[in-house]
Design a protein around this motif. Structure first.
Motif, PDB file in Angstrom:
ATOM      1  N   LEU A 119      21.704  15.758 -19.165  1.00 14.87           N
ATOM      2  CA  LEU A 119      21.404  14.656 -18.258  1.00 14.87           C
ATOM      3  C   LEU A 119      19.950  14.781 -17.812  1.00 14.87           C
ATOM      4  CD1 LEU A 119      24.657  15.211 -17.826  1.00 14.87           C
ATOM      5  CD2 LEU A 119      24.336  13.523 -16.032  1.00 14.87           C
ATOM      6  N   LYS A 120      19.290  13.650 -17.675  1.00 18.26           N
ATOM      7  CA  LYS A 120      17.862  13.674 -17.381  1.00 18.26           C
ATOM      8  C   LYS A 120      17.566  12.850 -16.131  1.00 18.26           C
ATOM      9  CE  LYS A 120      17.027  13.731 -22.366  1.00 18.26           C
ATOM     10  NZ  LYS A 120      16.495  12.959 -23.520  1.00 18.26           N
ATOM     11  N   PRO A 121      16.585  13.294 -15.339  1.00 17.16           N
ATOM     12  CA  PRO A 121      16.206  12.500 -14.160  1.00 17.16           C
ATOM     13  C   PRO A 121      15.562  11.195 -14.580  1.00 17.16           C
ATOM     14  CG  PRO A 121      14.678  14.318 -14.485  1.00 17.16           C
ATOM     15  CD  PRO A 121      15.796  14.532 -15.459  1.00 17.16           C
ATOM     16  N   VAL A 122      15.813  10.152 -13.822  1.00 15.19           N
ATOM     17  CA  VAL A 122      15.279   8.828 -14.128  1.00 15.19           C
ATOM     18  C   VAL A 122      13.975   8.578 -13.383  1.00 15.19           C
ATOM     19  CG1 VAL A 122      15.716   6.346 -13.993  1.00 15.19           C
ATOM     20  CG2 VAL A 122      17.564   7.905 -14.589  1.00 15.19           C
ATOM     21  N   SER A 123      13.908   9.070 -12.156  1.00 14.01           N
ATOM     22  CA  SER A 123      12.747   8.817 -11.312  1.00 14.01           C
ATOM     23  C   SER A 123      11.486   9.391 -11.943  1.00 14.01           C
ATOM     24  CB  SER A 123      12.957   9.434  -9.927  1.00 14.01           C
ATOM     25  OG  SER A 123      11.758   9.403  -9.175  1.00 14.01           O
ATOM     26  N   ASP A 137       0.810  -1.212   0.000  1.00 13.40           N
ATOM     27  CA  ASP A 137       0.000   0.000   0.000  1.00 13.40           C
ATOM     28  C   ASP A 137       0.849   1.270   0.000  1.00 13.40           C
ATOM     29  OD1 ASP A 137       1.033  -0.458   2.496  1.00 13.40           O
ATOM     30  OD2 ASP A 137      -0.789   0.073   3.602  1.00 13.40           O
ATOM     31  N   CYS A 138       2.152   1.101  -0.262  1.00  7.67           N
ATOM     32  CA  CYS A 138       3.074   2.239  -0.348  1.00  7.67           C
ATOM     33  C   CYS A 138       3.835   2.171  -1.668  1.00  7.67           C
ATOM     34  CB  CYS A 138       4.054   2.247   0.828  1.00  7.67           C
ATOM     35  SG  CYS A 138       3.276   2.445   2.449  1.00  7.67           S
ATOM     36  N   THR A 139       4.513   3.250  -2.010  1.00  7.74           N
ATOM     37  CA  THR A 139       5.320   3.287  -3.235  1.00  7.74           C
ATOM     38  C   THR A 139       6.784   3.488  -2.861  1.00  7.74           C
ATOM     39  OG1 THR A 139       4.858   5.653  -3.471  1.00  7.74           O
ATOM     40  CG2 THR A 139       3.471   4.122  -4.713  1.00  7.74           C
ATOM     41  N   TYR A 140       7.660   3.003  -3.744  1.00 12.14           N
ATOM     42  CA  TYR A 140       9.094   3.036  -3.486  1.00 12.14           C
ATOM     43  C   TYR A 140       9.814   3.753  -4.627  1.00 12.14           C
ATOM     44  CZ  TYR A 140       8.152  -0.380   0.185  1.00 12.14           C
ATOM     45  OH  TYR A 140       7.679  -1.004   1.308  1.00 12.14           O
ATOM     46  N   GLY A 141      10.663   4.691  -4.286  1.00 13.40           N
ATOM     47  CA  GLY A 141      11.411   5.437  -5.280  1.00 13.40           C
ATOM     48  C   GLY A 141      12.647   4.696  -5.746  1.00 13.40           C
ATOM     49  N   ASP A 142      13.213   5.177  -6.849  1.00  9.01           N
ATOM     50  CA  ASP A 142      14.438   4.587  -7.386  1.00  9.01           C
ATOM     51  C   ASP A 142      15.647   5.158  -6.647  1.00  9.01           C
ATOM     52  OD1 ASP A 142      12.953   3.331  -9.554  1.00  9.01           O
ATOM     53  OD2 ASP A 142      12.762   5.362 -10.362  1.00  9.01           O
ATOM     54  N   LEU A 143      16.770   4.448  -6.763  1.00  4.71           N
ATOM     55  CA  LEU A 143      18.013   5.014  -6.269  1.00  4.71           C
ATOM     56  C   LEU A 143      18.360   6.247  -7.094  1.00  4.71           C
ATOM     57  CD1 LEU A 143      20.254   1.878  -5.618  1.00  4.71           C
ATOM     58  CD2 LEU A 143      19.187   3.350  -3.922  1.00  4.71           C
ATOM     59  N   ALA A 144      19.052   7.187  -6.474  1.00  5.97           N
ATOM     60  CA  ALA A 144      19.393   8.435  -7.153  1.00  5.97           C
ATOM     61  C   ALA A 144      20.247   8.146  -8.377  1.00  5.97           C
ATOM     62  CB  ALA A 144      20.136   9.363  -6.190  1.00  5.97           C
ATOM     63  N   ALA A 145      19.719   8.476  -9.531  1.00  4.37           N
ATOM     64  CA  ALA A 145      20.421   8.193 -10.788  1.00  4.37           C
ATOM     65  C   ALA A 145      19.982   9.185 -11.846  1.00  4.37           C
ATOM     66  CB  ALA A 145      20.130   6.762 -11.248  1.00  4.37           C
ATOM     67  N   MET A 146      20.781   9.283 -12.912  1.00  3.28           N
ATOM     68  CA  MET A 146      20.443  10.151 -14.028  1.00  3.28           C
ATOM     69  C   MET A 146      20.790   9.448 -15.339  1.00  3.28           C
ATOM     70  SD  MET A 146      21.148  14.074 -12.905  1.00  3.28           S
ATOM     71  CE  MET A 146      19.754  14.602 -13.899  1.00  3.28           C
ATOM     72  N   ARG A 147      20.029   9.804 -16.360  1.00  2.00           N
ATOM     73  CA  ARG A 147      20.271   9.250 -17.687  1.00  2.00           C
ATOM     74  C   ARG A 147      21.260  10.135 -18.427  1.00  2.00           C
ATOM     75  NH1 ARG A 147      17.840   5.457 -20.411  1.00  2.00           N
ATOM     76  NH2 ARG A 147      16.113   5.400 -18.903  1.00  2.00           N
ATOM     77  N   LEU A 148      22.270   9.528 -19.020  1.00  2.00           N
ATOM     78  CA  LEU A 148      23.279  10.273 -19.767  1.00  2.00           C
ATOM     79  C   LEU A 148      22.667  10.867 -21.031  1.00  2.00           C
ATOM     80  CD1 LEU A 148      26.263   7.773 -19.410  1.00  2.00           C
ATOM     81  CD2 LEU A 148      26.060  10.000 -18.305  1.00  2.00           C
TER      82      LEU A 148
END
Length: 632
Positions: free
Chosen positions: A616-620, A546-557
């Motif tokens: 660079l672009k955010p992944v989340s 019943d909760c959501t989980y974020g991604d690890l801090a990352a960026m797309r090249l």
């Protein structure tokens, strides 16, 4: 598509290996029925396995950049596009296995060959030099005609960087022809009575060995050999010789013997001059990169997620596979060798807008970073890598997660203080990591719960959010550390920093920022609908449905990255951890300061904007949603 350009089993995927089924069934049947002495199917299967092993070994060697980078012919990386295009490189092995089994039925003499026949080796060399070499040369020239090249041979030449697997990447028609090239000498020797099992094994494996040699993109043939014995240059081609065929088409068509190019007037005049030049330059350093990311291995299974083990496996996000388990003893031995040699090694490189980026790896595994007695040795290796980068003239070196551990070296401060005259900039990249996490948090959030609150990242996140008038529940048992961070906040913002000691204090808070690993039981305190942002490695288990989980801090090249062909641990293709991306931005911006120690909260927005400016672009998905809300 043109006739015979596609493979009959092109859409089978991994099920294509079921085509070996009849051969395996025949072997099992002959073993069950003791009166049947039929081993030819077994020999075909063994030869197929050995052929695949030869290609794999050559590919592994070609991608061992720590050994080959100064002798590479084309200084380009193998990208994902080429890897995908060559994914089914081994189709020809299946084809030739099927053709060999048909030949055994058509010519029963092939099923009763002796183990050894010396005359056979002489005969097969004569047939190869007199039949296979000229046949391949003339057919190859025809395949470079307009129609045949456009519809058949262009696939082979579409690979930017020759690799051993490139040798197998061709259309069905081409490999039917190649099957004749390799089959005529073998069948001819057997029909005249000179055939033997050892001759077939030897000829086929040497044939594959030389094919891999020509496509390996690493010059290993010493030029002194040709200077001492000039006639050899017409009997054996070199990787440089064959690479010219890919870069300057219309020359160097031969199979293995440049003699036929000389006779056909298609020999590239630069072949041996370029070969000698590459060999003479092999002792010199290649182009110096602008940026180096100093990585480390996580565990034994992830150590096999590198391009020089299984290129295809390394081109996808890491996950534990069953086929890796039998290789664990080999990985363990390699680990011991790495410790003994104690050398950092280059595992991948790529280009970004003309800037050469490399990844070096420290020969230490994740668990060692938590052994108190190992810290000195680990810091020594990191220091040696930094000093090496400084000697080479590298501009920026960025430290991966455990290489910048606060307890290990103060986030790189140890090295900067010890060597104040460093020209290379040491960067931990955590400023961008903090920026990625903070941009995941919507502007309408008024309260967050923060674990790992007194860590380097936790401190920066807390100070940044309190300036935004967000109430931060900082989970920490240390009143001293909390008060130290609270004093850093502006006076009118200090009231937004609240110390809590138990997880139950966050039972009504829907925004959790996890910087310290939490158990499913501790997650149970979060209210339904809560979102877990995280900067903890390894990531927490998604226990709550019943909760959501974020991604690890990352960026797309950026999209214009060239030569990138491996995934960074569990990240998707083209995605790197935020600390890695932080080093890239530091290099592209040309910043001259070290980014070590505590995070400068005032630079978080600056680094974030610089990252977006460079593509660079955010992944989340959360960050993307927030960015769209800001734009609207």
């Amino acid at each position: 598509m043109a006739t015979l350009s596609a493979w009959p089993w092109e859409n089978f995927g991994a099920f294509k290996y079921l085509l070996y089924g009849p051969l395996i069934a025949r072997v099992l049947y002959s073993r069950i029925q003791e009166d049947i002495k039929d081993d030819w199917c077994l020999h075909i299967l063994i030869i197929c396995a050995l052929r695949g092993f030869v290609y794999q070994l050559w590919t592994s060697y070609s991608n061992m950049l720590f050994l080959t980078r100064n002798r590479r012919i084309l200084q380009l990386g193998v990208d994902f596009k080429q890897i995908d295009k060559e994914w089914d490189w081994d189709n020809f092995i299946i084809l030739q296995a099927l053709m060999a089994s048909m030949a055994c039925y058509m010519f029963p003499i092939l099923t009763s060959l002796p183990l050894w026949n010396t005359r056979g080796f002489v005969a097969i060399m004569i047939l190869h030099m007199g039949v296979s070499e000229p046949l391949y040369y003339w057919v190859h020239r025809y395949f470079h005609g307009d129609y045949l090249f456009a519809h058949y041979h262009s696939l082979h030449h579409s690979s930017a960087v020759p690799q051993p697997f490139t040798a197998g990447n061709a259309t069905f028609l081409e490999h039917l022809v190649l099957n004749a090239v390799i089959g005529i000498p073998v069948l001819g020797c057997c029909l005249i009575g000179y055939g033997s099992i050892s001759m077939i094994y030897g000829y086929v494996l040497i044939f594959d060995f030389l094919r891999c040699l020509g496509h390996c993109n690493v010059e290993i043939v010493p030029h002194q050999m040709f200077e001492t014995f000039p006639f050899l240059r017409y009997l054996l081609y070199t990787p440089t010789y064959h690479s010219l065929h890919h870069t300057e088409m219309g020359t160097n068509y031969c199979l293995f013997m440049p003699l036929y190019d000389a006779l056909g007037h298609t020999l590239n005049s630069k072949s041996w001059e370029l070969h000698k030049k590459i060999r003479l330059n092999s002792g010199k350093n290649a182009r110096v990169p602008d940026f180096v990311f100093l990585a480390h291995v996580v565990d034994l299974t992830s150590s096999m997620h590198v391009p020089f083990v299984f290129r295809s496996f390394g081109s996808k996000p890491f996950s534990t596979k069953i086929f890796l388990l039998p290789l664990l003893p080999v990985a363990f031995v390699v680990m011991l060798v790495m410790w003994a040699m104690s050398k950092t090694f280059l595992i991948t490189f790529y280009n970004l807008r003309g800037h050469l980026h490399q990844t070096w790896a420290v020969p230490r595994f994740g668990f060692q970073y938590f052994l108190p007695f190992a810290r000195g040795g680990i810091n020594k290796h990191i220091e040696e890598a930094i000093l090496r980068a400084d000697r080479l003239g590298i501009k920026v070196i960025s430290l991966a997660a455990l290489n910048k551990n606060e307890a290990l070296n103060g986030g790189g401060t140890l090295f900067v203080n010890k060597h104040p005259n460093l020209k290379v900039r040491v960067v931990h990249g955590n400023t961008l990591t903090a920026a990625v996490i903070l941009n995941e948090i919507s502007e309408d959030v008024k309260e967050v719960f923060l674990t790992g609150a007194t860590s380097k990242l936790g401190r920066a996140i807390a100070l940044y959010l309190c300036r935004r008038r967000v109430r931060v529940l900082m989970l920490t048992l240390s009143n001293e550390r909390f008060q130290r961070i609270k004093k850093e906040a502006p006076t009118d913002c200090q009231k937004y920093l609240v110390q809590v000691r138990k997880y139950r204090a966050a039972q009504n808070c829907k925004a959790w920022i996890v910087g310290k690993w939490i158990t499913p039981r501790e997650q149970s305190w979060a209210p339904p609908g809560a979102h877990f942002h995280q900067f903890v490695v390894p990531p927490i288990l998604p226990f709550r449905k019943d909760c959501t989980y974020g991604d690890l801090a990352a960026m797309r090249l950026p999209d214009d990255v060239e030569g990138l062909g491996s995934c960074e641990y569990t990240m998707e293709r083209g995605v790197v951890h935020a600390c890695h991306a932080g080093g890239v931005v530091h290099s592209l911006e040309g910043w001259t300061h070290h980014e070590v120690g505590a995070i400068d909260v005032d630079r978080i927005d600056l680094v974030w904007k610089a990252a977006l400016k460079h593509g660079l672009k955010p992944v989340s998905t959360v960050t993307k949603h927030n960015q769209l809300q800001k734009i609207s």
